[in-house]
Every structure is written in C-alpha cells, then in structure tokens.
Design a protein around this motif. Structure first.
Motif, PDB file in Angstrom:
ATOM      1  N   GLY A  76       0.772  -1.234   0.000  1.00  0.00           N
ATOM      2  CA  GLY A  76       0.000   0.000   0.000  1.00  0.00           C
ATOM      3  C   GLY A  76       0.799   1.278   0.000  1.00  0.00           C
ATOM      4  N   VAL A  77       2.139   1.199  -0.082  1.00  0.00           N
ATOM      5  CA  VAL A  77       2.954   2.415  -0.084  1.00  0.00           C
ATOM      6  C   VAL A  77       2.999   3.016  -1.473  1.00  0.00           C
ATOM      7  CG1 VAL A  77       5.263   3.361   0.233  1.00  0.00           C
ATOM      8  CG2 VAL A  77       4.368   1.684   1.847  1.00  0.00           C
ATOM      9  N   ALA A  78       2.671   4.291  -1.571  1.00  0.00           N
ATOM     10  CA  ALA A  78       2.756   5.029  -2.836  1.00  0.00           C
ATOM     11  C   ALA A  78       3.648   6.241  -2.612  1.00  0.00           C
ATOM     12  CB  ALA A  78       1.367   5.468  -3.295  1.00  0.00           C
ATOM     13  N   GLY A  79       4.263   6.704  -3.688  1.00  0.00           N
ATOM     14  CA  GLY A  79       5.066   7.918  -3.604  1.00  0.00           C
ATOM     15  C   GLY A  79       6.537   7.670  -3.401  1.00  0.00           C
ATOM     16  N   PHE A  80       6.934   6.428  -3.137  1.00  0.00           N
ATOM     17  CA  PHE A  80       8.341   6.077  -2.999  1.00  0.00           C
ATOM     18  C   PHE A  80       8.638   4.847  -3.841  1.00  0.00           C
ATOM     19  CE2 PHE A  80       7.515   8.210   1.116  1.00  0.00           C
ATOM     20  CZ  PHE A  80       8.491   9.198   1.055  1.00  0.00           C
ATOM     21  N   ALA A  81       9.884   4.743  -4.283  1.00  0.00           N
ATOM     22  CA  ALA A  81      10.339   3.587  -5.043  1.00  0.00           C
ATOM     23  C   ALA A  81      11.683   3.136  -4.497  1.00  0.00           C
ATOM     24  CB  ALA A  81      10.464   3.923  -6.526  1.00  0.00           C
ATOM     25  N   VAL A  82      11.987   1.856  -4.667  1.00  0.00           N
ATOM     26  CA  VAL A  82      13.277   1.346  -4.228  1.00  0.00           C
ATOM     27  C   VAL A  82      14.397   2.148  -4.886  1.00  0.00           C
ATOM     28  CG1 VAL A  82      14.826  -0.651  -4.302  1.00  0.00           C
ATOM     29  CG2 VAL A  82      12.405  -0.965  -3.757  1.00  0.00           C
ATOM     30  N   GLY A  83      15.348   2.570  -4.089  1.00  0.00           N
ATOM     31  CA  GLY A  83      16.461   3.379  -4.573  1.00  0.00           C
ATOM     32  C   GLY A  83      16.311   4.865  -4.343  1.00  0.00           C
ATOM     33  N   ASP A  84      15.099   5.329  -3.995  1.00  0.00           N
ATOM     34  CA  ASP A  84      14.902   6.756  -3.710  1.00  0.00           C
ATOM     35  C   ASP A  84      15.718   7.173  -2.488  1.00  0.00           C
ATOM     36  OD1 ASP A  84      13.100   6.973  -5.766  1.00  0.00           O
ATOM     37  OD2 ASP A  84      11.313   7.106  -4.478  1.00  0.00           O
ATOM     38  N   ARG A  85      16.285   8.369  -2.535  1.00  0.00           N
ATOM     39  CA  ARG A  85      16.965   8.932  -1.370  1.00  0.00           C
ATOM     40  C   ARG A  85      15.923   9.593  -0.464  1.00  0.00           C
ATOM     41  NH1 ARG A  85      20.556  12.889  -1.608  1.00  0.00           N
ATOM     42  NH2 ARG A  85      21.910  11.956  -0.041  1.00  0.00           N
ATOM     43  N   VAL A  86      15.991   9.283   0.831  1.00  0.00           N
ATOM     44  CA  VAL A  86      14.986   9.780   1.768  1.00  0.00           C
ATOM     45  C   VAL A  86      15.646  10.151   3.091  1.00  0.00           C
ATOM     46  CG1 VAL A  86      13.060   8.476   0.781  1.00  0.00           C
ATOM     47  CG2 VAL A  86      14.485   7.427   2.563  1.00  0.00           C
ATOM     48  N   LEU A  87      14.890  10.885   3.892  1.00  0.00           N
ATOM     49  CA  LEU A  87      15.230  11.135   5.285  1.00  0.00           C
ATOM     50  C   LEU A  87      13.932  11.099   6.081  1.00  0.00           C
ATOM     51  CD1 LEU A  87      16.025  14.947   5.824  1.00  0.00           C
ATOM     52  CD2 LEU A  87      14.939  14.034   3.776  1.00  0.00           C
ATOM     53  N   GLY A  88      14.050  10.814   7.376  1.00  0.00           N
ATOM     54  CA  GLY A  88      12.824  10.705   8.151  1.00  0.00           C
ATOM     55  C   GLY A  88      13.077  10.699   9.639  1.00  0.00           C
ATOM     56  N   LEU A  89      11.972  10.765  10.393  1.00  0.00           N
ATOM     57  CA  LEU A  89      12.026  10.866  11.850  1.00  0.00           C
ATOM     58  C   LEU A  89      11.161   9.789  12.485  1.00  0.00           C
ATOM     59  CD1 LEU A  89      12.818  12.430  14.463  1.00  0.00           C
ATOM     60  CD2 LEU A  89      10.730  13.770  14.151  1.00  0.00           C
ATOM     61  N   SER A  90      11.755   9.037  13.417  1.00  0.00           N
ATOM     62  CA  SER A  90      11.017   8.129  14.285  1.00  0.00           C
ATOM     63  C   SER A  90      11.015   8.746  15.679  1.00  0.00           C
ATOM     64  CB  SER A  90      11.706   6.754  14.320  1.00  0.00           C
ATOM     65  OG  SER A  90      11.060   5.898  15.233  1.00  0.00           O
ATOM     66  N   HIS A  91       9.845   9.082  16.188  1.00  0.00           N
ATOM     67  CA  HIS A  91       9.760   9.693  17.514  1.00  0.00           C
ATOM     68  C   HIS A  91      10.015   8.593  18.545  1.00  0.00           C
ATOM     69  CE1 HIS A  91       8.526  11.820  21.040  1.00  0.00           C
ATOM     70  NE2 HIS A  91       8.104  12.877  20.358  1.00  0.00           N
ATOM     71  N   TRP A  92      11.270   8.500  19.006  1.00  0.00           N
ATOM     72  CA  TRP A  92      11.697   7.349  19.788  1.00  0.00           C
ATOM     73  C   TRP A  92      10.902   7.181  21.073  1.00  0.00           C
ATOM     74  CZ3 TRP A  92      13.598   5.647  24.399  1.00  0.00           C
ATOM     75  CH2 TRP A  92      14.202   4.375  24.401  1.00  0.00           C
ATOM     76  N   PHE A  93      10.616   8.268  21.774  1.00  0.00           N
ATOM     77  CA  PHE A  93       9.918   8.146  23.051  1.00  0.00           C
ATOM     78  C   PHE A  93       8.497   7.604  22.857  1.00  0.00           C
ATOM     79  CE2 PHE A  93      12.908  11.623  24.559  1.00  0.00           C
ATOM     80  CZ  PHE A  93      13.698  10.739  25.262  1.00  0.00           C
ATOM     81  N   ASN A  97      11.137   2.788  18.394  1.00  0.00           N
ATOM     82  CA  ASN A  97      11.611   2.242  17.119  1.00  0.00           C
ATOM     83  C   ASN A  97      12.929   2.912  16.766  1.00  0.00           C
ATOM     84  OD1 ASN A  97      11.851   1.062  14.575  1.00  0.00           O
ATOM     85  ND2 ASN A  97      10.464   2.529  13.608  1.00  0.00           N
ATOM     86  N   GLY A  98      14.021   2.392  17.313  1.00  0.00           N
ATOM     87  CA  GLY A  98      15.320   3.012  17.111  1.00  0.00           C
ATOM     88  C   GLY A  98      15.833   2.831  15.695  1.00  0.00           C
TER      89      GLY A  98
END
Length: 307
Positions: A76-93, A97-98
C-alpha cells in the motif's frame, strides 16, 4: 544487520554495536538502508540511565533519524520507489523504534525525499534537530521585531533555530561560547557569551526583558530572569523547564514528525538557504566515540554516524 543497542545503563561504551535481524516493512511502511544517522542528547540520556525511571530496564535500540535509500516497500505504499533517497524521523519516546542500524523501518508518512545534492551526513542532521528548531520557534508565538533568546546557539538545534527566527524578522540574542561569535553575528544574530551571570548579560542588551526564550542548551530556571513579565519560556529538555513566575508561560517542546516540513528543510539545506552545522562524523562501529563526544559537551553542530 548491525544495530546500536543499550543492554545496561552506563557510559558511552554501553552504546554497543550488535547483530540482529533485518526488519520487514509492514503495510504502509518503508525499509530504509541507512547511510548516516545522528546521535542526540536524547540518545545519551537513554544510554546513561538518566531516563531510567521513565523507561524501565533495557535493552533499547537507539536512534531518531534516518537518512539513506529506500530498500523495500510494504503493501500500500505510494510515492516512494526502491532506490529513492529519503530522510525521516522516528519519535523514539513514542515508538521505541530506534533507527541506529543498517536498516530502519518507518511509516511512509514519516519520510521525505532527500535532494540529490544533499549529503547523507547533512540529511541525517535534519529530522529531529530541524523539526525541533522549527517547531520550537513556532511555540514562542513571536512576530517580527520581537526579541528571542536562543541558548545553545552553536549546537545543531540552536543554530537552526537562530536561522528560522531571523528569517521571521525576530531580534535574536544568540547564546554560545566565544569561538562562535563571528559565526552567529554573520547570520544576523546578536551574540551573548554564555556564563555564570547569563540573565544579567541578556538584560544588558535587552533591558526590558526578552519576549521569549528557546532553551536549546537546557539552562533552565536561571534564564527566567532574562524574560519580561508575561514572556514565554520554551524548554527543549523537560527536566530543565522552570516553574512559572511573573506570568511567564512555560512550554515544553515535544517534536512532531512532519514529512512536508522536513521535505522543505531538506530542499533549503540542499540549495544553501539553510546552514546545517556538523560537529563530527564517526564510523558506525565507533558509536561509543560519538556518545563520548556528546557527553563531553561543547558540540558545535550535529554528531553523526556514517554507515
């Protein structure tokens, strides 16, 4: 895969690189092959046991940020493809999800595209610090001409906050060590050297009191005297939030993942509109050295692990 895990509380050597299984993305999730990740005071606070009464006992995998390439997509993921460069945030507290591992799995709506011209080490410094700085300036509620004090202005979060505040037309009093005077004044801030009598020094340049403080350095209660009656104190570190006095409103920053804002920050960094300071880059296997660097204090930008 390798992952940085705390198995018992203690010093920097408790940030251990261990082998574990590669995670599988579920529906709506993306697996990222990390190229760089940032180490934050929040990570060292977990590792040291400072937050032990709140967190319970280890083990914990550390890490908030991801910067790398898309490796696999969940259903169900749209908007990304394998090999795309990305950055993101996991709110650890919130998630535990480290991201400090060869691979990180995040919900797709926590990721943003990383422009081709943006180095992975710089991208890794943006998710937590960039969003916290932006949202921290928002929380001050100030408008053009108001006076904002930013402590820790040479650090990663504080340096970004100075730039966001100046872009909004605020008068910024940037608190840092003497070696950073030239850098901060070149941005357009007014430099105030940190020290034992900081509130008095701030009052000398803003006699009526500042309208707000963004306390990236965690100085806490002694800073309240630099604020005018009814001002606002934005605490980045909850233990450093002072008790309200003189009508001062105290707000604790709780960063919220925001993929759209993160995409804009990445674009600004890539084209030179935003200066992202890097203090040091360490090999992933030297995570303990990165933790020791943060524990030593005086960092001037982000501490990054390169994979």
């Amino acid at each position: 895969m390798r992952a940085i895990t705390v198995r018992s509380y203690g010093g920097p050597r408790q940030a251990q690189v261990v082998e574990t299984e590669v995670p599988v993305p579920g529906p709506g999730e993306v697996r990222v092959r990390n190229q760089a990740v940032a180490v934050h005071p929040a990570d060292t606070a977990v590792r040291s046991g400072l937050l032990g009464p709140l967190l319970g006992e280890p083990p914990f995998r550390l890490g908030w940020d991801t910067a790398g390439t898309v490796d696999a997509l969940g259903a169900g993921v749209a908007g990304f493809a394998v090999g795309d460069r990305v950055l993101g945030l996991s709110h650890w507290f919130a998630t535990r999800n480290g991201t400090h591992a060869d691979f990180a799995v995040l919900p797709a709506d926590r990721l943003a595209p990383a422009p081709d011209g943006l180095p992975a080490t710089v991208a890794a410094a943006l998710p937590l610090n960039g969003l916290a700085a932006l949202q921290g300036v928002d929380l001050t509620g100030l408008t053009g001409g108001d006076t904002l004090v930013v402590t820790g202005a040479a650090g990663s979060l504080g340096h970004l906050a100075v730039q966001f505040a100046l872009a909004r037309g605020l008068r910024v009093l940037a608190v840092a060590g003497p070696h950073d005077r030239e850098e901060l004044t070149s941005l357009g801030a007014e430099f105030v050297e940190r020290g034992e009598h900081l509130a008095a020094a701030l009052r000398r340049v803003a006699p009526a009191g500042a309208d707000a403080v963004l306390d990236a350095a965690g100085i806490g209660a002694p800073l309240s005297a630099a604020l005018r009656d009814g001002g606002r104190f934005v605490a980045v570190r909850p233990p450093a939030a002072p008790e309200p006095e003189r009508g001062i409103e105290v707000v604790v920053l709780n960063v919220v993942p925001d993929a759209a804002a993160l995409a804009e920050l990445a674009a600004m960094a890539a084209d030179g509109r935003l200066d992202v300071r890097i203090d040091s880059v360490h090999p992933f296997e030297a995570a303990a050295d990165a933790h020791a660097r943060l524990d030593g204090g005086g960092t001037r930008g982000a501490v990054v692990l390169a994979l």
